[in-house]
Design a protein around this motif. Structure first.
Motif, short mmCIF file in Angstrom:
data_model
loop_
_atom_site.label_atom_id
_atom_site.label_comp_id
_atom_site.label_asym_id
_atom_site.label_seq_id
_atom_site.Cartn_x
_atom_site.Cartn_y
_atom_site.Cartn_z
N SER A 63 0.79 -1.24 0.00
CA SER A 63 0.00 0.00 0.00
C SER A 63 0.82 1.29 0.00
O SER A 63 0.39 2.31 0.51
N ASN A 88 -0.48 3.43 -5.26
CA ASN A 88 -1.88 3.20 -5.60
C ASN A 88 -1.99 2.36 -6.86
O ASN A 88 -1.29 2.61 -7.82
N LEU A 101 -7.24 -5.38 -0.01
CA LEU A 101 -6.52 -4.09 0.04
C LEU A 101 -7.48 -2.90 0.05
O LEU A 101 -7.22 -1.88 0.69
N ASP A 102 -8.58 -3.02 -0.68
CA ASP A 102 -9.51 -1.89 -0.80
C ASP A 102 -10.37 -1.68 0.44
O ASP A 102 -10.74 -0.56 0.76
N LEU A 144 -7.74 -2.59 4.80
CA LEU A 144 -6.34 -2.18 4.71
C LEU A 144 -5.57 -2.38 6.01
O LEU A 144 -4.43 -2.84 6.01
N LYS A 192 -2.35 -4.76 6.30
CA LYS A 192 -1.01 -4.24 6.64
C LYS A 192 -0.36 -5.03 7.77
O LYS A 192 0.86 -5.21 7.78
#
Ligand code: ADP
Ligand code: ADP
Length: 226
Positions: free
Chosen positions: A52, A55, A68-69, A72, A76
């Motif tokens: 991340s 982009n 990921l969207d 997040l 992470k």
């Protein structure tokens, strides 16, 4: 369990350069995976998106099922990243750099100190703990970034060209260390432009060129083809 699942990932940089042209990539939990390709192929872009820092333009990324969207924070926490460039404060001490990482992941301070001793010792840096990072050799700086990436005990360790500019002896000891922690259960993905590195270390390999995956196979099968 899939450690990483990338579908139709695209990246167009500002200015219009198409760095990733819709790549698919799956890495199983426990794997030691190499993303191999020449300079400019899109390796760092791919890693940057997964962690991340960059982009994406399109497609989807999941790490241990976290999207990921939409997830997040959880995503992470699964990842430890060892970037290509030395991106720490050179005036901080070795131990500060590792312990300070705790703040980003909510690792309690006492635990952070215990783990910093554990990982710095394993990586041969405990004796250097009170030295400023700028006094370390290049290979030591790289190992420092590995210790830092492990502090929150991620399930997936991602390394961008980890042995670039590292001499052969140190490279071997780093390979040994990565193999050891992979055997203990951590999934590893590394980028490299050395086939030898991929061959020595990894089980599976993706070959990327000009923003496309041109091969995705096991090392054994790849070598059998040559
Ligand atoms: P690799 O890691 O395989 O060497 P990169 O992912 O760094 O490749 O780069 C892929 C391509 O995208 C290269 O042609 C590079 O010049 C370009 N690129 C990388 N970052 C940027 C950026 N921030 N803006 C524009 N182009 C970029
Ligand atoms: P993102 O869309 O991921 O935020 P940007 O497209 O904003 O990334 O990239 C930031 C800037 O970095 C770009 O405008 C570009 O000029 C510059 N840049 C960084 N690395 C490279 C590279 N390897 N090649 C070309 N430009 C780069």
């Amino acid at each position: 369990m899939k450690a990483l699942e990338i579908k139709n990932l695209k990246k167009v940089y500002r200015g219009g350069f198409e760095a990733l042209k819709g790549i698919d990539l799956t890495v199983e939990e426990g794997d030691f995976y190499a993303l191999l390709g020449p300079n400019g192929a899109g390796k760092s872009t791919t890693i940057g998106i997964i962690s991340s820092l960059v982009n994406k333009t399109g497609g989807s990324v999941k790490v241990f099922g976290y999207d990921l969207d939409t997830q997040l924070g959880d995503l992470k926490r699964q990842i430890g990243l060892v970037p290509q460039e030395f991106n720490f404060n050179q005036f901080e001490t070795v131990r500060q750099i590792v312990v300070n990482q705790a703040g980003y992941y909510g690792v309690p301070r006492k635990l952070a100190h215990e783990r910093s001793e554990k990982y710095l010792s394993q990586l041969g840096l405990w004796d250097k703990r009170d030295e400023p990072a700028r006094s370390l050799s290049g290979g030591m700086k790289r190992r420092l970034m590995i210790a830092r990436a492990l502090l929150h005990e991620p399930r997936l360790l991602i390394l961008d060209e980890p042995t670039a500019g590292v001499d052969i002896e140190l490279r071997r000891s780093m390979w040994e260390y990565l193999t050891k922690i992979n055997n203990e259960g951590i999934t590893i993905i590394l980028t490299t432009h050395y086939l030898e590195e991929a061959e020595t270390l990894c089980r599976n390999i993706g070959i990327i060129d000009a923003g496309q995956i041109i091969e995705n196979t096991s090392i054994k099968r790849l070598l059998a083809q040559l």
